[in-house]
Design a protein around this motif. Structure first.
Motif, PDB file in Angstrom:
ATOM      1  N   VAL A  25       0.838  -1.197   0.000  1.00 19.88           N
ATOM      2  CA  VAL A  25       0.000   0.000   0.000  1.00 19.88           C
ATOM      3  C   VAL A  25       0.876   1.252   0.000  1.00 19.88           C
ATOM      4  O   VAL A  25       0.659   2.182  -0.783  1.00 19.88           O
ATOM      5  CB  VAL A  25      -0.944   0.007   1.211  1.00 19.88           C
ATOM      6  CG1 VAL A  25      -1.741   1.314   1.255  1.00 19.88           C
ATOM      7  CG2 VAL A  25      -1.889  -1.188   1.180  1.00 19.88           C
ATOM      8  N   LEU A  26       1.880   1.271   0.872  1.00 21.73           N
ATOM      9  CA  LEU A  26       2.777   2.423   0.962  1.00 21.73           C
ATOM     10  C   LEU A  26       3.530   2.630  -0.348  1.00 21.73           C
ATOM     11  O   LEU A  26       3.580   3.750  -0.883  1.00 21.73           O
ATOM     12  CB  LEU A  26       3.763   2.222   2.106  1.00 21.73           C
ATOM     13  CG  LEU A  26       4.902   3.248   2.208  1.00 21.73           C
ATOM     14  CD1 LEU A  26       4.361   4.654   2.417  1.00 21.73           C
ATOM     15  CD2 LEU A  26       5.872   2.861   3.322  1.00 21.73           C
ATOM     16  N   ARG A  27       4.105   1.567  -0.872  1.00 21.03           N
ATOM     17  CA  ARG A  27       4.897   1.687  -2.101  1.00 21.03           C
ATOM     18  C   ARG A  27       4.061   2.210  -3.257  1.00 21.03           C
ATOM     19  O   ARG A  27       4.459   3.162  -3.956  1.00 21.03           O
ATOM     20  CB  ARG A  27       5.477   0.311  -2.468  1.00 21.03           C
ATOM     21  CG  ARG A  27       6.378   0.323  -3.688  1.00 21.03           C
ATOM     22  CD  ARG A  27       6.780  -1.090  -4.100  1.00 21.03           C
ATOM     23  NE  ARG A  27       5.636  -1.849  -4.598  1.00 21.03           N
ATOM     24  CZ  ARG A  27       5.690  -3.145  -4.911  1.00 21.03           C
ATOM     25  NH1 ARG A  27       6.819  -3.824  -4.750  1.00 21.03           N
ATOM     26  NH2 ARG A  27       4.612  -3.764  -5.368  1.00 21.03           N
ATOM     27  N   GLU A  28       2.892   1.621  -3.475  1.00 24.80           N
ATOM     28  CA  GLU A  28       2.072   2.020  -4.609  1.00 24.80           C
ATOM     29  C   GLU A  28       1.468   3.409  -4.416  1.00 24.80           C
ATOM     30  O   GLU A  28       1.235   4.130  -5.391  1.00 24.80           O
ATOM     31  CB  GLU A  28       0.974   0.975  -4.843  1.00 24.80           C
ATOM     32  CG  GLU A  28       1.520  -0.407  -5.225  1.00 24.80           C
ATOM     33  CD  GLU A  28       2.472  -0.344  -6.404  1.00 24.80           C
ATOM     34  OE1 GLU A  28       2.095   0.253  -7.440  1.00 24.80           O
ATOM     35  OE2 GLU A  28       3.587  -0.886  -6.304  1.00 24.80           O
ATOM     36  N   THR A  29       1.233   3.809  -3.167  1.00 22.74           N
ATOM     37  CA  THR A  29       0.754   5.166  -2.897  1.00 22.74           C
ATOM     38  C   THR A  29       1.781   6.194  -3.342  1.00 22.74           C
ATOM     39  O   THR A  29       1.447   7.195  -3.996  1.00 22.74           O
ATOM     40  CB  THR A  29       0.458   5.339  -1.396  1.00 22.74           C
ATOM     41  OG1 THR A  29      -0.649   4.500  -1.033  1.00 22.74           O
ATOM     42  CG2 THR A  29       0.117   6.787  -1.071  1.00 22.74           C
ATOM     43  N   LEU A  30       3.042   5.955  -3.024  1.00 23.84           N
ATOM     44  CA  LEU A  30       4.092   6.898  -3.418  1.00 23.84           C
ATOM     45  C   LEU A  30       4.313   6.890  -4.930  1.00 23.84           C
ATOM     46  O   LEU A  30       4.604   7.932  -5.524  1.00 23.84           O
ATOM     47  CB  LEU A  30       5.391   6.563  -2.680  1.00 23.84           C
ATOM     48  CG  LEU A  30       5.342   6.728  -1.153  1.00 23.84           C
ATOM     49  CD1 LEU A  30       6.698   6.410  -0.536  1.00 23.84           C
ATOM     50  CD2 LEU A  30       4.897   8.135  -0.761  1.00 23.84           C
TER      51      LEU A  30
END
Length: 323
Positions: free
Chosen positions: A169-174
């Motif tokens: 989630v964090l990676r794809e959000t950035l």
């Protein structure tokens, strides 16, 4: 407890400040809308809106904010007790130091781990678009002369802890934030980013890979891993079933430290993970052998929060083992 979610409510998807907010647990789709809410009791939530939410962060007595992104197969009533436990451990170590704020994305835990894994992976990817909007809202609020005038700026340190598939989630959000809003690069927004039992490929932080943006947005990126994490073994089995063969960052740590940015650190938790979380060895970053008593992994995280450095006594050190 205040929180952010992109799970659909049973009520209208239209934001209404002060309304009751009930999670629609039968819908594990990722909403394009995000909701800023407060939990006032078990299964009792009120929508407060982004302005009130951000002002509460600014006016909190705590010196730092820790954004908490949970892993797969976690429903809201699984997440809230885990966050409350982490908050209690922080308060036990130092009152008014850290405010823990969960981000709740839409998991599904009805059909068994293999089916759930792929449903949750899709939901994690789809959540990127809504949570990148949260970052844009935060930047606009932080730069607003109305809400943060020069004589009264927001001085909170912002940190993030992503567990298991929360790392995806964090990676794809950035990635989404970079693509749609900040193509020239991301700001240094996080003081510490803790990647715990990360369910992403173990080369993802390397230069040129999708997770490199996590390093750009963070002062420190600390990877906590354990080779006998049984939940990640199930993840690996799910990937192999779908013809994807890749070791997980939460099992091995970074594939090649020489290819990762210099602000990436690794911590081997193999000696304690199954002692703290038997038998899965997956949620080993909160309490230790006894619930409510900090474990050594938590102690390492909290020391980094306080100092802003992973190894303050050795600026060139990049790895350690917790025993």
């Amino acid at each position: 407890m205040i929180f952010i979610t992109n799970r659909f409510p049973k009520q209208s998807i239209r934001t209404r400040i002060g309304r009751k907010f009930d999670f629609d647990l039968n819908n594990n789709g990722a909403s394009n809308s995000v909701y800023f809410c407060e939990r006032t009791g078990e299964k009792q939530h009120t929508e407060i809106g982004n302005k009130e939410f951000l002002n509460r962060l600014k006016n909190s007595n705590c010196r730092q904010i820790l954004i908490y992104i949970h892993g797969f197969s976690n429903l809201p009533e699984d997440v809230f007790p885990a966050v409350a436990e982490f908050q209690a451990l922080c308060d036990q170590r130092k009152k008014n130091e850290v405010l823990v704020v969960p981000i709740i994305w839409p998991c599904d835990n009805d059909l068994g781990i293999v089916q759930d894994y792929w449903d949750d992976q899709k939901a994690a990817d789809q959540s990127a678009y809504s949570f990148s909007r949260v970052l844009e809202k935060f930047m606009a609020w932080r730069n607003s002369e109305k809400y943060n005038p020069q004589d009264d700026p927001c001085l909170k340190r912002i940190n993030i802890l992503a567990h298991s598939m929360g790392n995806r989630v964090l990676r794809e959000t950035l990635v989404a934030w970079n693509k749609y809003d900040l193509p020239k690069g991301l700001p240094l927004i996080f003081r510490n980013t803790f990647l715990v039992a990360a369910d992403v490929v173990n080369e993802t932080l390397q230069e040129g890979e999708r997770g490199e943006l996590i390093c750009h947005a963070s002062r420190n990126v600390t990877v906590y891993h354990a080779s006998d994490d049984l939940a990640l073994r199930a993840s690996k089995a799910s990937n192999l079933k779908n013809n994807i063969a890749s070791r997980r960052l939460g099992h091995t740590g970074p594939e090649n430290m020489d290819k990762t940015p210099r602000n990436v650190y690794r911590v081997d938790c193999d000696d304690v993970n199954n002692i703290y979380d038997r038998p899965k060895g997956h949620s080993y970053f909160r309490s230790g052998e006894k619930h409510g008593v900090p474990g050594k992994v938590f102690e390492h995280i909290f020391a980094s929060l306080q100092s802003g450095r992973v190894y303050p006594d050795d600026e060139y050190r990049r790895s350690s083992i917790i025993r």
